[in-house]
Design an enzyme around this catalytic site. Structure first.
Site, PDB file in Angstrom:
ATOM      1  CG  ASP A 176      18.113  11.538  19.277  1.00 20.66           C
ATOM      2  OD1 ASP A 176      17.165  12.178  18.795  1.00 20.66           O
ATOM      3  OD2 ASP A 176      18.355  10.345  18.992  1.00 20.66           O
ATOM      4  CD  GLU A 232      13.235  15.453  17.520  1.00 22.42           C
ATOM      5  OE1 GLU A 232      12.739  15.500  16.385  1.00 22.42           O
ATOM      6  OE2 GLU A 232      13.984  14.529  17.897  1.00 22.42           O
ATOM      7  CG  ASP A 247      20.362   7.049  17.855  1.00 23.92           C
ATOM      8  OD1 ASP A 247      19.449   7.425  17.090  1.00 23.92           O
ATOM      9  OD2 ASP A 247      20.430   5.899  18.317  1.00 23.92           O
TER      10      ASP A 247
END
Length: 398
Positions: free
Chosen positions: A189, A273, A355
């Site tokens: 992330d 992502e 996170d």
């Protein structure tokens, strides 16, 4: 199983003599001129509903050299001029394939100064590189050796905005081979407070290279704004600004290379992502920080290194609620502002770091994508199948 060698570019700095610098500067100018002339000819032909290919522009180049106005094109090597026509052909191929926008004209001040030489335009012997139209080899700073027993197939010479000279040698690297399979997978992330947060709980601090040199950059830009346009002092001030920017980009690139190399070597599957960075930088309050983090460059480095070493990179849809989904029980929370860095699940009572929880959810979703065979990169190419994160049947299915 036989593996094909990876073509790899090795980039080095070099220090040209005055004669070499003058020759290369002329070559850069001629390359830009030929590219713009060919682009103008193809644009005019397109307006007449005609199409011109590389062979026709090559014939035009021969005719241009015979004119009195463009006779100076004969003074430089013909190889970079032919290569720029091939680059223009590739640009139009990408345009017609809807992979890029219409080619643009090269600017003397803004465009990259470079020239590409094929094997007929240079000589590489005994570790010394000599370009066409030059009598002496380039004074290259060999910061790392080329692979043994290989010779470059293409040489690209360039000069950046800070006035530094670089030479890039493209050759096959037999040392790049798939790494032994690893049984580990990691969710990644990206963020601003921490550059990376891994599903293992590890957090990588954001070095914020631009912020560290912001005062120096502002001082150099302020001095540049005071100089008279076209003056020698303005050019000196522009070089100072360019050197500060080069320092920032070099440090950022070095950090990203070290991070991506470590992640690829340690993990078999890497889940990230699929962020639309181009849209995110429209936020004026976060644009500078997002650009400094260089999320797009991080993804590009991760993908090509994974392809080199036999790893897999999975990009999960950007609309997947990785931060609001409980990684323990799967409960989806409502809206969560960016200021909320930790939260407690109302269903199972688990306390989550925002996170770390997002990285764990990305990992789980990426592994589901890998198992189901769904499209993993919906933003960059057409998915090969329905997304594992969207269970609705496709209308195209019979």
């Amino acid at each position: 199983m036989a593996t094909t060698c990876v073509k790899r570019a090795f980039k080095y700095r070099f220090h040209p003599t005055d004669a070499q610098a003058a020759e290369l500067s002329r070559t850069f100018g001629c390359v830009r001129k030929v590219y713009n002339l060919a682009l103008a000819a193809r644009t005019q032909a397109w307006a007449r509903q005609e199409r011109i290919n590389y062979n026709q522009t090559s014939a035009m180049l021969t005719a241009w050299k015979k004119t009195e106005k463009l006779a100076y094109l004969k003074e430089v090597s013909s190889v970079p001029l032919q290569q720029c026509l091939r680059h223009l052909q590739g640009a139009f191929t990408n345009f017609f394939g809807k992979r890029a926008s219409y080619p643009r004209f090269k600017s003397r001040k803004k465009s990259r100064r470079s020239a590409e030489y094929t094997t007929s335009g240079f000589r590489y012997r005994g570790g010394k590189l000599t370009l066409a139209k030059m009598t002496e080899p380039l004074d290259i700073v060999w910061s790392r050796p080329l692979p043994e027993g290989v010779s470059p197939s293409t040489v690209t010479v360039s000069q950046d905005a800070a006035g530094r000279w670089f030479v890039s040698l493209l050759c096959e690297d037999p040392t790049v081979r798939p790494l032994p399979a690893a049984g580990t997978a990691v969710g990644i992330d990206v963020g601003l407070t921490h550059l990376l947060t891994l599903s293992t709980g590890e957090k990588v601090a954001n070095p914020r290279h631009e912020r560290k040199d912001r005062a120096r950059l502002a001082k150099a830009q302020k001095a540049l704004a005071r100089k008279v346009r076209g003056s020698v002092n303005r050019e000196k001030a522009r070089l100072r600004v360019a050197r500060v920017r080069a320092r920032i980009s070099d440090r950022r690139r070095d950090t990203l290379h070290k991070l991506t190399t470590r992640l690829v070597r340690e993990n078999q599957t890497l889940v990230i992502e699929d962020l639309t960075v181009r849209t995110m930088v429209r936020n004026r309050s976060l644009a500078r920080a997002i650009s400094d983090a260089a999320w797009s460059e991080f993804r590009s480095l991760l993908e090509y290194k994974a392809a080199w070493y036999g790893r897999e990179v999975i990009a999960v849809d950007c609309f997947f609620p990785s931060s609001r989904l409980c990684s323990t029980c799967g409960t989806l929370r409502g809206q969560m502002p960016l200021g909320v860095r930790a939260w407690t699940c109302e269903s199972c009572g688990a306390v989550h770091d925002r996170d770390v929880n997002a990285a764990r959810n990305l990992l789980a979703a990426g592994l589901a994508v890998s198992v189901c065979g769904a499209g993993a990169r919906p933003q960059r190419s057409t998915p090969s199948g329905p997304s594992a994160l969207k269970q609705k049947p496709s209308r195209r299915e019979p």
